[in-house]
Scaffold this motif. Structure first.
Motif, PDB file in Angstrom:
ATOM      1  N   GLU A   1      36.473  23.655  30.885  1.00 52.61           N
ATOM      2  CA  GLU A   1      34.944  24.026  30.881  1.00 52.61           C
ATOM      3  C   GLU A   1      34.801  25.466  30.855  1.00 52.61           C
ATOM      4  N   ARG A   2      36.019  26.339  31.427  1.00 52.33           N
ATOM      5  CA  ARG A   2      35.849  27.545  31.370  1.00 52.33           C
ATOM      6  C   ARG A   2      35.712  28.360  30.041  1.00 52.33           C
ATOM      7  N   VAL A   3      36.383  27.775  29.066  1.00 52.07           N
ATOM      8  CA  VAL A   3      36.254  28.237  27.699  1.00 52.07           C
ATOM      9  C   VAL A   3      34.963  28.928  27.289  1.00 52.07           C
ATOM     10  N   SER A   4      33.837  28.066  27.880  1.00 50.37           N
ATOM     11  CA  SER A   4      32.436  28.467  27.486  1.00 50.37           C
ATOM     12  C   SER A   4      31.949  29.790  28.032  1.00 50.37           C
ATOM     13  N   LEU A   5      32.542  30.273  29.190  1.00 53.38           N
ATOM     14  CA  LEU A   5      32.537  31.529  29.724  1.00 53.38           C
ATOM     15  C   LEU A   5      32.831  32.590  28.792  1.00 53.38           C
ATOM     16  N   SER A   6      33.564  32.478  27.894  1.00 48.29           N
ATOM     17  CA  SER A   6      34.125  33.729  26.869  1.00 48.29           C
ATOM     18  C   SER A   6      32.912  34.607  26.554  1.00 48.29           C
ATOM     19  N   SER A   7      31.774  34.149  26.434  1.00 46.50           N
ATOM     20  CA  SER A   7      30.598  34.841  25.782  1.00 46.50           C
ATOM     21  C   SER A   7      30.047  35.851  27.021  1.00 46.50           C
ATOM     22  N   MET A   8      30.522  35.593  28.175  1.00 45.01           N
ATOM     23  CA  MET A   8      30.068  36.581  29.230  1.00 45.01           C
ATOM     24  C   MET A   8      31.062  37.741  29.389  1.00 45.01           C
ATOM     25  N   LEU A   9      32.170  37.936  28.546  1.00 47.35           N
ATOM     26  CA  LEU A   9      32.908  38.988  28.823  1.00 47.35           C
ATOM     27  C   LEU A   9      32.397  40.170  28.084  1.00 47.35           C
ATOM     28  N   ALA A  10      32.736  41.347  28.735  1.00 50.55           N
ATOM     29  CA  ALA A  10      32.474  42.618  28.164  1.00 50.55           C
ATOM     30  C   ALA A  10      32.986  42.879  26.728  1.00 50.55           C
ATOM     31  N   LYS A  11      32.069  43.511  25.863  1.00 49.67           N
ATOM     32  CA  LYS A  11      32.708  44.258  24.634  1.00 49.67           C
ATOM     33  C   LYS A  11      33.613  45.253  24.574  1.00 49.67           C
ATOM     34  N   SER A  12      33.233  45.947  25.628  1.00 47.58           N
ATOM     35  CA  SER A  12      34.024  47.247  26.020  1.00 47.58           C
ATOM     36  C   SER A  12      34.046  47.798  27.412  1.00 47.58           C
ATOM     37  N   GLN A  13      34.601  48.445  27.713  1.00 44.17           N
ATOM     38  CA  GLN A  13      34.659  48.801  29.284  1.00 44.17           C
ATOM     39  C   GLN A  13      33.530  49.573  29.529  1.00 44.17           C
ATOM     40  N   SER A  14      33.020  50.232  28.835  1.00 45.09           N
ATOM     41  CA  SER A  14      31.652  51.250  28.870  1.00 45.09           C
ATOM     42  C   SER A  14      30.528  50.225  29.271  1.00 45.09           C
ATOM     43  N   ASP A  15      30.585  49.184  28.883  1.00 43.23           N
ATOM     44  CA  ASP A  15      29.558  48.109  29.183  1.00 43.23           C
ATOM     45  C   ASP A  15      29.623  47.660  30.324  1.00 43.23           C
ATOM     46  N   LEU A  16      30.515  47.963  31.429  1.00 40.59           N
ATOM     47  CA  LEU A  16      30.576  47.432  32.578  1.00 40.59           C
ATOM     48  C   LEU A  16      30.144  48.633  33.654  1.00 40.59           C
ATOM     49  N   PRO A  17      29.575  48.458  34.711  1.00 34.14           N
ATOM     50  CA  PRO A  17      28.953  49.499  35.758  1.00 34.14           C
ATOM     51  C   PRO A  17      30.227  50.042  36.446  1.00 34.14           C
ATOM     52  N   PRO A  18      30.553  51.243  36.670  1.00 37.28           N
ATOM     53  CA  PRO A  18      31.488  51.536  37.610  1.00 37.28           C
ATOM     54  C   PRO A  18      31.354  51.107  39.024  1.00 37.28           C
ATOM     55  N   LYS A  19      32.740  50.884  39.608  1.00 33.13           N
ATOM     56  CA  LYS A  19      32.802  50.486  41.113  1.00 33.13           C
ATOM     57  C   LYS A  19      33.446  51.581  41.759  1.00 33.13           C
ATOM     58  N   THR A  20      33.257  51.496  43.237  1.00 30.72           N
ATOM     59  CA  THR A  20      33.796  52.363  43.993  1.00 30.72           C
ATOM     60  C   THR A  20      34.839  51.506  44.785  1.00 30.72           C
ATOM     61  N   MET A  21      35.708  52.448  45.608  1.00 31.48           N
ATOM     62  CA  MET A  21      36.915  51.575  46.376  1.00 31.48           C
ATOM     63  C   MET A  21      36.304  50.625  47.366  1.00 31.48           C
ATOM     64  N   LYS A  22      35.090  51.028  47.888  1.00 32.93           N
ATOM     65  CA  LYS A  22      34.695  50.425  49.012  1.00 32.93           C
ATOM     66  C   LYS A  22      34.109  48.993  48.649  1.00 32.93           C
ATOM     67  N   ASP A  23      33.732  49.032  47.516  1.00 36.02           N
ATOM     68  CA  ASP A  23      33.046  47.581  46.951  1.00 36.02           C
ATOM     69  C   ASP A  23      34.209  46.324  46.630  1.00 36.02           C
ATOM     70  N   SER A  24      35.514  46.889  46.714  1.00 42.72           N
ATOM     71  CA  SER A  24      36.583  45.974  46.700  1.00 42.72           C
ATOM     72  C   SER A  24      37.222  45.681  48.030  1.00 42.72           C
ATOM     73  N   TYR A  25      36.778  46.372  49.143  1.00 40.93           N
ATOM     74  CA  TYR A  25      37.356  46.566  50.311  1.00 40.93           C
ATOM     75  C   TYR A  25      37.317  44.872  51.032  1.00 40.93           C
ATOM     76  N   LEU A  26      38.449  44.399  51.670  1.00 46.72           N
ATOM     77  CA  LEU A  26      38.273  43.067  52.296  1.00 46.72           C
ATOM     78  C   LEU A  26      39.523  43.471  53.374  1.00 46.72           C
ATOM     79  N   GLU A  27      39.066  42.653  54.436  1.00 53.37           N
ATOM     80  CA  GLU A  27      39.969  42.466  55.756  1.00 53.37           C
ATOM     81  C   GLU A  27      40.102  40.816  56.040  1.00 53.37           C
ATOM     82  N   VAL A  28      41.097  40.435  56.089  1.00 53.31           N
ATOM     83  CA  VAL A  28      41.528  39.052  56.253  1.00 53.31           C
ATOM     84  C   VAL A  28      42.480  38.956  57.363  1.00 53.31           C
ATOM     85  N   HIS A  29      42.391  37.741  58.202  1.00 51.23           N
ATOM     86  CA  HIS A  29      43.068  37.528  59.358  1.00 51.23           C
ATOM     87  C   HIS A  29      44.142  36.513  59.518  1.00 51.23           C
ATOM     88  N   LEU A  30      45.164  36.824  59.732  1.00 45.68           N
ATOM     89  CA  LEU A  30      46.238  35.634  60.115  1.00 45.68           C
ATOM     90  C   LEU A  30      46.695  35.560  61.475  1.00 45.68           C
TER      91      LEU A  30
END
Length: 437
Positions: free
Chosen positions: A66-95
């Motif tokens: 069913e994921r095939v239908s998601l292809s229409s959601m892909l960006a046509k170019s990188q400029s179509d996507l909003p810039p992100k900061t390093m803080k946006d992807s920060y994660l902390e995981v516990h073991l």
């Protein structure tokens, strides 16, 4: 492009003292019951939610179709996507090895030491989740991107010991992006003597592809904030250039250097039979082993249990199996229980499909003193077409209890393996040691 370890996770102590003002020894104060931070066992569950995968095999196959239908959601170019900061992807995981004995069972060897292969699996899953955090779009229920591991660029061990009964914390974020690739840096620390101490730093390179995982897809650009983040971004650019240079100099593409030719010729002269003085007559020198006699092989049937969220075999599983086979070969070659000191870059050349026959072949390819360089080649075999395809090549450096026998190549191909092993040993052990001095 290396994994430099001061001492191996296979050499961790069997007793530890991880107290520090907490209810139980080894239990960190931020891992108490009810803590909202992400548990390591939930990382893959979070990934399934993002992609829309299922834990049930038959449902999972349907979800991927069913994921095939998601292809229409892909960006046509990188400029179509909003810039992100390093803080946006920060994660902390516990073991929580110190506070969950049942979880600890999964991570321990029979020597009560930490299985480093399991740590590799956790780092791989975390790198994927960090990359999805960078590309997260609130407007979409599921991500159309298929983000997979392309390369384990570097992991540096910063502490001699990983304690088997002390809580561990992973942190990480995106540090560099290209148009379709992402570099994620992660740090592992362990709670010991009342505080967290650094254990390792890891750098993974991920690639984004379309929902069917067939072609490249654009990712959000990264906007560094401040001089520290700008430095991390510049290091990512330098890493990319370094990888290209190393690939160009590969012995599979370019001839050995003049110095390397002399090394190979010297090995040949050392094995000549003085009685016959013939090119065909070879004699093994004392305390030496022919390269042909220093192999160890393994086979894995790729069951659905080891799949990732895209119906391929989990990259962390491949890394763990290669590491364990490499360690076993070093153990049988040098005797005793070898210590892992270095792992060079791991490149994922081809995905491994469910149901494949995975052939792992380890080869001792270089020795120097107590050091043993092991190369593990991973390939898939299709019993119907009889075709073999390489998926990964791993390079491990182990330290034996005593001087290891010299490994001696006989053929030209084995000589190239010898030189390749020598190069990796220089990059991961000799070069860093010289830099420290």
């Amino acid at each position: 492009m290396r994994l430099l370890l001061l001492r191996s996770a296979a050499a961790v102590t069997t007793r530890s003292f991880c107290s520090g003002g907490v209810a139980k020894p080894g239990r960190a104060p931020d891992m108490v019951e009810g803590d909202p931070l992400l548990h390591v066992s939930n990382v893959r569950n979070r990934l399934r939610e993002i992609v829309g995968a299922s834990t049930n095999w038959s449902d999972h196959q349907q979800a991927m179709a069913e994921r095939v239908s998601l292809s229409s959601m892909l960006a046509k170019s990188q400029s179509d996507l909003p810039p992100k900061t390093m803080k946006d992807s920060y994660l902390e995981v516990h073991l929580p090895l110190g506070s969950e004995p049942q979880l600890r069972e999964k991570y321990l060897t029979f020597h009560n030491t930490v299985r480093f292969g399991r740590i590799l699996e956790d780092l791989d899953s975390l790198a994927v989740l960090i990359s999805y955090s960078h590309t997260y779009n609130r407007a979409l229920k599921r991500s159309p991107l298929s983000i997979v591991t392309a390369l384990v660029d570097k992991i540096d061990m910063r502490h001699h010991t990983i304690y088997p009964d002390c809580d561990i914390k992973f942190t990480g974020h995106v540090t560099w992006v290209g148009k379709t690739s992402i570099e994620a840096k992660m740090h592992m620390s362990q709670f010991h003597n009342g505080a967290y101490s650094p254990v390792l730093d890891a750098t993974f390179v991920m690639v984004a592809r379309d929902p069917e995982n067939k072609r490249a897809a654009f990712v959000n650009p990264l906007k560094p904030e401040g001089p520290e983040e700008q430095k991390l971004f510049q290091e990512g650019e330098a890493n990319k250039i370094r990888r290209v240079d190393l690939s160009t100099a590969s012995l599979l593409k370019a001839a050995p250097t003049d110095e390397e030719r002399k090394v190979v010729h010297g090995l040949f002269l050392d094995t000549l039979d003085n009685k016959t003085v013939s090119f065909r007559s070879r004699v093994l020198p004392p305390n030496s082993v022919w390269m042909e006699d220093a192999k160890l092989k393994g086979l894995e049937i790729c069951h659905p249990q080891e799949r990732n969220i895209f119906n391929r075999i989990f990259g962390g599983f491949l890394m763990r199996k290669a590491y364990e086979l490499g360690w076993a070969n070093a153990c049988s070659y040098g005797g005793g229980r070898p210590i892992l000191v270095a792992v060079d870059d791991i490149m994922f050349q081809k995905p491994v499909e469910i149901g494949s026959l995975l052939l792992l072949s380890s080869q001792v390819c270089y020795t120097q003193g107590r050091h043993i360089q092991v190369r593990v080649h991973s390939e898939v075999f299709d019993p119907l077409t009889r075709q073999h395809n390489t998926t990964n090549v791993f390079h491990f450096t182990f330290l034996s209890d005593s001087d290891a026998p010299n490994i001696i190549p006989m053929t030209y191909g084995e000589s190239m393996l010898y030189l390749d092993g020598k190069r990796h040993f220089h990059q991961t052990v000799e070069q860093p040691a010289a830099a420290k001095n």
